[in-house]
Design an enzyme around this catalytic site. Structure first.
Site, PDB file in Angstrom:
ATOM      1  N   TYR A   1      -2.113  -1.442  10.412  1.00 30.36           N
ATOM      2  CA  TYR A   1      -2.054  -1.548   8.942  1.00 30.36           C
ATOM      3  C   TYR A   1      -0.730  -1.014   8.418  1.00 30.36           C
ATOM      4  O   TYR A   1      -0.059  -1.654   7.599  1.00 30.36           O
ATOM      5  CB  TYR A   1      -3.235  -0.768   8.358  1.00 30.36           C
ATOM      6  CG  TYR A   1      -3.442  -0.932   6.868  1.00 30.36           C
ATOM      7  CD1 TYR A   1      -4.147  -2.017   6.364  1.00 30.36           C
ATOM      8  CD2 TYR A   1      -2.945   0.010   5.971  1.00 30.36           C
ATOM      9  CE1 TYR A   1      -4.356  -2.163   4.994  1.00 30.36           C
ATOM     10  CE2 TYR A   1      -3.146  -0.123   4.603  1.00 30.36           C
ATOM     11  CZ  TYR A   1      -3.860  -1.213   4.121  1.00 30.36           C
ATOM     12  OH  TYR A   1      -4.061  -1.356   2.767  1.00 30.36           O
TER      13      TYR A   1
ATOM     14  N   SER B   1       0.872  -1.177   0.000  1.00 36.18           N
ATOM     15  CA  SER B   1       0.000   0.000   0.000  1.00 36.18           C
ATOM     16  C   SER B   1       0.903   1.218   0.000  1.00 36.18           C
ATOM     17  O   SER B   1       2.094   1.123   0.346  1.00 36.18           O
ATOM     18  CB  SER B   1      -0.838  -0.020   1.289  1.00 36.18           C
ATOM     19  OG  SER B   1      -1.447   1.234   1.518  1.00 36.18           O
TER      20      SER B   1
HETATM   21  P1  NAD Z   1     -11.420  -6.570  -0.534  1.00 37.40           P
HETATM   22  O1  NAD Z   1     -11.967  -6.326   0.829  1.00 37.40           O
HETATM   23  O2  NAD Z   1     -12.219  -6.208  -1.738  1.00 37.40           O
HETATM   24  O3  NAD Z   1     -11.037  -8.116  -0.662  1.00 37.40           O
HETATM   25  C1  NAD Z   1     -10.403  -8.750   0.382  1.00 37.40           C
HETATM   26  C2  NAD Z   1     -10.145 -10.177  -0.039  1.00 37.40           C
HETATM   27  O4  NAD Z   1      -9.430 -10.791   1.032  1.00 37.40           O
HETATM   28  C3  NAD Z   1     -11.420 -10.994  -0.254  1.00 37.40           C
HETATM   29  O5  NAD Z   1     -11.186 -11.904  -1.304  1.00 37.40           O
HETATM   30  C4  NAD Z   1     -11.552 -11.758   1.070  1.00 37.40           C
HETATM   31  O6  NAD Z   1     -12.189 -13.010   0.934  1.00 37.40           O
HETATM   32  C5  NAD Z   1     -10.097 -11.962   1.410  1.00 37.40           C
HETATM   33  N1  NAD Z   1      -9.872 -12.204   2.824  1.00 37.40           N
HETATM   34  C6  NAD Z   1     -10.263 -11.436   3.876  1.00 37.40           C
HETATM   35  N2  NAD Z   1      -9.869 -12.025   5.022  1.00 37.40           N
HETATM   36  C7  NAD Z   1      -9.219 -13.168   4.668  1.00 37.40           C
HETATM   37  C8  NAD Z   1      -8.605 -14.217   5.393  1.00 37.40           C
HETATM   38  N3  NAD Z   1      -8.573 -14.201   6.731  1.00 37.40           N
HETATM   39  N4  NAD Z   1      -8.055 -15.246   4.705  1.00 37.40           N
HETATM   40  C9  NAD Z   1      -8.100 -15.281   3.356  1.00 37.40           C
HETATM   41  N5  NAD Z   1      -8.664 -14.314   2.606  1.00 37.40           N
HETATM   42  C10 NAD Z   1      -9.221 -13.277   3.267  1.00 37.40           C
HETATM   43  O7  NAD Z   1      -9.962  -5.889  -0.536  1.00 37.40           O
HETATM   44  P2  NAD Z   1      -9.235  -4.937  -1.597  1.00 37.40           P
HETATM   45  O8  NAD Z   1      -9.699  -3.537  -1.349  1.00 37.40           O
HETATM   46  O9  NAD Z   1      -9.289  -5.495  -2.950  1.00 37.40           O
HETATM   47  O10 NAD Z   1      -7.728  -5.012  -1.026  1.00 37.40           O
HETATM   48  C11 NAD Z   1      -6.833  -6.052  -1.400  1.00 37.40           C
HETATM   49  C12 NAD Z   1      -5.445  -5.712  -0.878  1.00 37.40           C
HETATM   50  O11 NAD Z   1      -5.036  -4.450  -1.400  1.00 37.40           O
HETATM   51  C13 NAD Z   1      -5.340  -5.605   0.631  1.00 37.40           C
HETATM   52  O12 NAD Z   1      -4.118  -6.155   1.068  1.00 37.40           O
HETATM   53  C14 NAD Z   1      -5.356  -4.104   0.876  1.00 37.40           C
HETATM   54  O13 NAD Z   1      -4.678  -3.756   2.065  1.00 37.40           O
HETATM   55  C15 NAD Z   1      -4.613  -3.622  -0.342  1.00 37.40           C
HETATM   56  N6  NAD Z   1      -4.907  -2.225  -0.676  1.00 37.40           N
HETATM   57  C16 NAD Z   1      -6.168  -1.855  -1.038  1.00 37.40           C
HETATM   58  C17 NAD Z   1      -6.416  -0.518  -1.368  1.00 37.40           C
HETATM   59  C18 NAD Z   1      -7.784  -0.045  -1.813  1.00 37.40           C
HETATM   60  O14 NAD Z   1      -7.955   1.172  -2.007  1.00 37.40           O
HETATM   61  N7  NAD Z   1      -8.754  -0.909  -2.000  1.00 37.40           N
HETATM   62  C19 NAD Z   1      -5.371   0.425  -1.274  1.00 37.40           C
HETATM   63  C20 NAD Z   1      -4.108  -0.004  -0.890  1.00 37.40           C
HETATM   64  C21 NAD Z   1      -3.881  -1.339  -0.587  1.00 37.40           C
END
Ligand code: NAD
Length: 260
Positions: free
Chosen positions: A155, A142
Site C-alpha cells: 500500500y 493517502s
Molecule cells: P471503499 O472500500 O469504501 O470503496 C472502494 C471502492 O473501490 C468501491 O467503490 C469498490 O467497488 C471499488 N473497487 C474495489 N476494487 C475495485 C476494482 N478492482 N476495480 C474497480 N473498483 C474497485 O474505499 P474508501 O475507504 O472510500 O477508499 C477510497 C480510496 O481512498 C482508496 O484508494 C484508499 O486507499 C484511499 N484512502 C482511504 C482512507 C480511509 O480512511 N478510508 C484513507 C486514506 C486513503
C-alpha cells in the site's frame, strides 16, 4: 464552469469515491460511477445522484485491476458522454502483513489497482483533455503516500508511486490547462472504517471510543476522522478555475498526521 463537465470517479460505489461523485453532481457535473459491484446493487445510488442533482449519472461495473477493465470503463464512458473533463483515481485496496510474509498475489493486486490503474486511466483521458485545453486529474493517495507505517509495504509503495505519477504527469500537461494533484487523506470516516470498530473493540477488550482514539486515530493529532464531505469539498476546489495554479501537489487532509 461555463459548460457541463463530465467526471469519472473510479471506485465510487461507496466511501470517499461516492462522496466525491456526490460533491461533483451537486456542482452540476455529469458523473461516471465505477465499482466492482453489480449494476442492480448500485442502481439506487446512481438514481439518487441523478434525481437529486438533475445531472446524468451512469454506473459502469468494471474491475480496473486489469487493463481490459480500464479499457471497458473508459470506452463506455466516452461512448456515453463523448468527453471526460475530470478524472478521479480513487479505487484502492489494502492488505496488512510483515514484508517477509506478504502474499505475492496481494502485492500484485495492490500495485495493479492502487497504482497501475491510475496510469491506464490517465493515459486514456489526457489526449481528450489536451484537445479541449482543460482537464483535472485527482489521485486519491493517502498519508501513506508521504510517510510509511509498518506492515503495509504494498500500500505504501503504491501510494508513494501514485504521488510520483501525479508529479510527472503534472509536468507533462502543465501547458495544456490540465492540473494533476494528489489528495493524501488520513483516516476518513467511511462505512468500511465504521464496520471495523465493534470487532476491533471486542478483539482488544477495549471500548469503541478507545478503538477510535487510541487505535485508528493514534497517528492523527486532531483525534478526528476526516469526513467524506471534506474530501469532496477539496476535490471540487481543485476543479475550480481558482485552483488552476495548483498542480503536481500532494495535499494532506489528515488532521496533522504527516506534520509529525
Ligand atoms: P471503499 O472500500 O469504501 O470503496 C472502494 C471502492 O473501490 C468501491 O467503490 C469498490 O467497488 C471499488 N473497487 C474495489 N476494487 C475495485 C476494482 N478492482 N476495480 C474497480 N473498483 C474497485 O474505499 P474508501 O475507504 O472510500 O477508499 C477510497 C480510496 O481512498 C482508496 O484508494 C484508499 O486507499 C484511499 N484512502 C482511504 C482512507 C480511509 O480512511 N478510508 C484513507 C486514506 C486513503
Amino acid at each position: 464552469m461555463s459548460e457541463v463537465k463530465t467526471a469519472i470517479v473510479t471506485g465510487s460505489s461507496s466511501g470517499i469515491g461516492l462522496g466525491i461523485a456526490e460533491g461533483f453532481a451537486a456542482k452540476g457535473m455529469n458523473i461516471v460511477m465505477n465499482g466492482i459491484e453489480p449494476s442492480e446493487q448500485i442502481e439506487p445510488l446512481r438514481k439518487n445522484l441523478q434525481d437529486t442533482h438533475g445531472v446524468d449519472a451512469i454506473y459502469i461495473e468494471a474491475n480496473i485491476m486489469k487493463p481490459d477493465g480500464v479499457r471497458l470503463l473508459m470506452s463506455t464512458a466516452e461512448d456515453a458522454f463523448g468527453r471526460i473533463d475530470v478524472l478521479v483515481n480513487n479505487a484502492g485496496i489494502q492488505y496488512v502483513a510483515p514484508v517477509e510474509e506478504f502474499p505475492e498475489d496481494k502485492w500484485e493486486a495492490i500495485i495493479a489497482l492502487n497504482l497501475s490503474a491510475a496510469f491506464h486511466t490517465t493515459r486514456a483521458v489526457v489526449p481528450g483533455m489536451k484537445a479541449r485545453g482543460w482537464g483535472r486529474i485527482i489521485n486519491i493517495a493517502s498519508a501513506h503516500g508521504l510517510v510509511a507505517s509498518p506492515f503495509k509495504s504494498a500500500y505504501v509503495s503504491a501510494k508513494h508511486g501514485l504521488v510520483g505519477l501525479t508529479k510527472t504527469v503534472a509536468l507533462e500537461v502543465a501547458e495544456h490547462g490540465i492540473t494533476v494533484n494528489a489528495i493524501c487523506p488520513g483516516y476518513v470516516w467511511t462505512p468500511l472504517v465504521e464496520k471495523q470498530i465493534p470487532d476491533t473493540a471486542a478483539a482488544r477488550g477495549i471500548t469503541e471510543e478507545e478503538v477510535k482514539r487510541d487505535v485508528l486515530l493514534a497517528a492523527q493529532p486532531t483525534k478526528e476522522f476526516v469526513s467524506v464531505e471534506h474530501m469532496a469539498a477539496l476535490a471540487n476546489f481543485l476543479c475550480s478555475s481558482e485552483a488552476s495554479s495548483i498542480t503536481g501537489a500532494s495535499l494532506p487532509v489528515d488532521g496533522g498526521w504527516v506534520a509529525q
